[in-house]
Enzyme design. Sequence first.
Site, short mmCIF file in Angstrom:
data_model
loop_
_atom_site.label_atom_id
_atom_site.label_comp_id
_atom_site.label_asym_id
_atom_site.label_seq_id
_atom_site.Cartn_x
_atom_site.Cartn_y
_atom_site.Cartn_z
N LYS A 42 0.88 -1.15 0.01
CA LYS A 42 0.06 -0.07 0.01
C LYS A 42 0.83 1.22 -0.23
CE LYS A 42 -4.39 -1.56 1.49
NZ LYS A 42 -5.55 -1.78 2.67
N LYS A 98 -4.35 -11.62 -6.09
CA LYS A 98 -5.83 -11.95 -5.11
C LYS A 98 -6.73 -11.24 -5.57
CE LYS A 98 -6.52 -9.07 -1.44
NZ LYS A 98 -6.91 -8.85 -0.07
N LYS A 153 -11.19 -5.73 -4.09
CA LYS A 153 -12.13 -4.80 -4.57
C LYS A 153 -11.35 -3.62 -4.68
CE LYS A 153 -12.65 -3.87 0.37
NZ LYS A 153 -12.60 -4.45 1.59
P1 ATP Z 1 -9.03 -5.64 -0.45
O1 ATP Z 1 -7.66 -5.59 -0.60
O2 ATP Z 1 -9.79 -6.59 -1.62
O3 ATP Z 1 -9.30 -4.10 -0.82
P2 ATP Z 1 -8.94 -6.21 2.24
O4 ATP Z 1 -8.40 -7.57 2.18
O5 ATP Z 1 -7.93 -5.31 2.24
O6 ATP Z 1 -9.77 -5.84 0.73
P3 ATP Z 1 -11.24 -6.45 4.05
O7 ATP Z 1 -12.20 -5.77 3.17
O8 ATP Z 1 -11.34 -5.87 5.50
O9 ATP Z 1 -10.14 -5.84 3.34
O10 ATP Z 1 -11.08 -7.93 4.20
C1 ATP Z 1 -12.04 -8.78 4.76
C2 ATP Z 1 -11.76 -10.09 4.66
O11 ATP Z 1 -11.82 -10.64 3.64
C3 ATP Z 1 -10.26 -10.45 5.26
O12 ATP Z 1 -10.35 -11.69 6.32
C4 ATP Z 1 -9.47 -10.78 4.38
O13 ATP Z 1 -8.53 -11.70 4.44
C5 ATP Z 1 -10.40 -11.47 3.38
N1 ATP Z 1 -10.19 -11.27 1.71
C6 ATP Z 1 -10.11 -10.22 1.10
N2 ATP Z 1 -9.94 -10.50 -0.20
C7 ATP Z 1 -9.75 -11.92 -0.15
C8 ATP Z 1 -9.49 -12.91 -1.27
N3 ATP Z 1 -9.61 -12.70 -2.50
N4 ATP Z 1 -9.68 -14.31 -1.04
C9 ATP Z 1 -10.13 -14.73 0.38
N5 ATP Z 1 -10.20 -13.76 1.27
C10 ATP Z 1 -10.14 -12.44 1.08
#
Ligand code: ATP
Length: 330
Positions: free
Chosen positions: A113, A195, A198
């Site tokens: 990030k 991965k 969003k």
């Molecule tokens: P992003 O990076 O997609 O913006 P994030 O992981 O930073 O999202 P959160 O929305 O807080 O942030 O994630 C919520 C939950 O979803 C966490 O437990 C995270 O590990 C899980 N998660 C996020 N992306 C994935 C993925 N591609 N596959 C499985 N679990 C995921």
Amino acid sequence: MNKKTVFSGVQPSGNLTIGNYLGAIKNFSRLQDEYNSIYSIVDMHSITVPQVPSELRKRTYEVLALYLATGLDPEKSTIFVQSHVSAHAELCWVLNSISYMGQLNRMTQYKDKSSKSEENLNAALFTYPVLMAADILLYQTDFVPVGEDQRQHLELARDLAIRFNSKYSDTFKVPDNLIQKETGKIYNLKNPELKMSKSDPDANSYILMLDDKDTIVRKVKRAVTDSLANFNYSKEQKGLQNLINIYSAFSGEDVKNIVNKYRNENYSVFKEDLGILIAEALKPIQNEYDKLMSDKGYLESIMKEGAEKARYLSYKTLRKVYKKVGFVQI
Ligand code: ATP
Ligand code: LTN
């Protein structure tokens, strides 16, 4: 009474994807009967990257509605918004005092990030994992259901618990992760090396929990697979493997059955079925979500109730911590 405790959190930034759902949220409701379950909407984590305040507020309601629509029951679980419980920021400060800069510097999420937004490198982004450790340790958590990307942050939470316990005497439970083998990491549909996220600029790389049927079917159709024309579950066919994992998670069928079923078909037949399967599985959640979002008063009453329960639980731990570090009790 002797139930073990589960804690997890989701940030209200951006729309949630099926990665968030399969890696984390879907498991939350499954765990709530067996465990003392606590689920937070971690808005304080979200401001480590720039946010539009009105959007952040709206998304906090949205994540709560999604929590409830996927089956979380406020009678069984404690569901609350992180910023409503000041113990999180307070414990974070104490844990900062035993966190090593070197260790925080090695966190891959921070490295990713911070390399993306050099102009706005703020201190909160750096101490993000310490706040996450505070979230977890405040509730004497046994297990943390999260996606694979959070493994390193959880290790840090464990390290901090152990360090505090040995410096000041036993205070925190040392938590374990609960990461799903097949769905702990759902991959990007356009680049199966990454991965699903969003925050990806390409909307075709992810499926949102609130995408409509046509959008889902179209995105799955366009998902990157391979040109081997051999329907198989293997590491060499990462795109297809990811789609099979998604199919398995939504249908409950095991991978072997799925491979047998589609062995002699074109990938396109499988993709068509998968799109419809995902859309149909999400439809009841989306309907429930729409109903909940039209009743803000109800959502606020859940937030209030959850905050009260979480305050009670977290202050029990925080009081002990303050005493041990030498703060005067009055
Ligand atoms: P992003 O990076 O997609 O913006 P994030 O992981 O930073 O999202 P959160 O929305 O807080 O942030 O994630 C919520 C939950 O979803 C966490 O437990 C995270 O590990 C899980 N998660 C996020 N992306 C994935 C993925 N591609 N596959 C499985 N679990 C995921
Ligand atoms: N960092 C997590 C969200 C999060 C979390 C937590 C998860 C914040 N605090 C405590 C589990 C337990 C993420 O998914 N990005």
